[in-house]
Enzyme design. Structure first.
Site, PDB file in Angstrom:
ATOM      1  N   VAL A  60       0.935  -1.224  -0.108  1.00  0.00           N
ATOM      2  CA  VAL A  60       0.012   0.039   0.013  1.00  0.00           C
ATOM      3  C   VAL A  60       0.638   1.305  -0.044  1.00  0.00           C
ATOM      4  O   VAL A  60       1.936   1.079   0.642  1.00  0.00           O
ATOM      5  CB  VAL A  60      -0.935  -0.149   1.191  1.00  0.00           C
ATOM      6  CG1 VAL A  60      -1.603   1.199   1.325  1.00  0.00           C
ATOM      7  CG2 VAL A  60      -1.396  -1.220   1.481  1.00  0.00           C
ATOM      8  N   CYS A  61       0.375   2.271  -0.837  1.00  0.00           N
ATOM      9  CA  CYS A  61       1.216   3.651  -0.542  1.00  0.00           C
ATOM     10  C   CYS A  61      -0.151   4.631  -0.678  1.00  0.00           C
ATOM     11  O   CYS A  61      -1.107   4.378  -0.676  1.00  0.00           O
ATOM     12  CB  CYS A  61       2.375   3.783  -1.651  1.00  0.00           C
ATOM     13  SG  CYS A  61       1.720   3.932  -3.325  1.00  0.00           S
ATOM     14  N   ARG A  62       0.333   5.942  -0.945  1.00  0.00           N
ATOM     15  CA  ARG A  62      -0.579   7.008  -1.309  1.00  0.00           C
ATOM     16  C   ARG A  62      -1.327   6.829  -2.381  1.00  0.00           C
ATOM     17  O   ARG A  62      -2.729   6.882  -2.539  1.00  0.00           O
ATOM     18  CB  ARG A  62       0.115   8.303  -1.167  1.00  0.00           C
ATOM     19  CG  ARG A  62      -0.921   9.619  -1.318  1.00  0.00           C
ATOM     20  CD  ARG A  62      -0.096  10.926  -1.115  1.00  0.00           C
ATOM     21  NE  ARG A  62       0.379  11.445  -2.474  1.00  0.00           N
ATOM     22  CZ  ARG A  62      -0.259  11.792  -3.521  1.00  0.00           C
ATOM     23  NH1 ARG A  62      -1.852  12.182  -3.023  1.00  0.00           N
ATOM     24  NH2 ARG A  62       0.096  12.098  -4.523  1.00  0.00           N
TER      25      ARG A  62
END
Length: 96
Positions: A60-62
């Site tokens: 997951v990231c932005r």
């Protein structure tokens, strides 16, 4: 590279997913998926020994770009990983 949408990840949360959030610490401080472990992308190479190749991880990231980089990197080292496309920008599930 395998990808799940944020909706797919949210539907699977009860199954005990292994989530790795590769955002920077200051980004995670603004809110993260409760089950996620924070390993910033820049530290992933040095901390991948904390991960088990027998497990599946959702990255997951932005927005989904850094997590895609992390997914490709971990795949190249034999890990079973899935990118969460859309990232936290499109996440509608719980955050802490």
């Amino acid at each position: 590279m395998k990808e799940y949408s944020t909706t797919q990840v949210q539907e699977l949360l009860d199954e005990g997913l292994n989530l790795i959030d590769v955002r920077e610490v200051h980004e995670v401080a603004q809110g993260k998926i409760p089950e996620a472990v924070n390993i910033p992308l820049g530290l992933l190479e040095f901390r991948m020994n904390e991960l088990e190749k027998s497990k599946q991880y959702i990255i997951v990231c932005r927005s989904g770009a850094r997590s895609a980089q992390a997914t490709k990197f971990l795949e190249s080292h034999g890990f079973n990983v899935i990118n969460m496309s859309g990232g936290m920008l499109t996440w509608e599930g719980p955050i802490e």
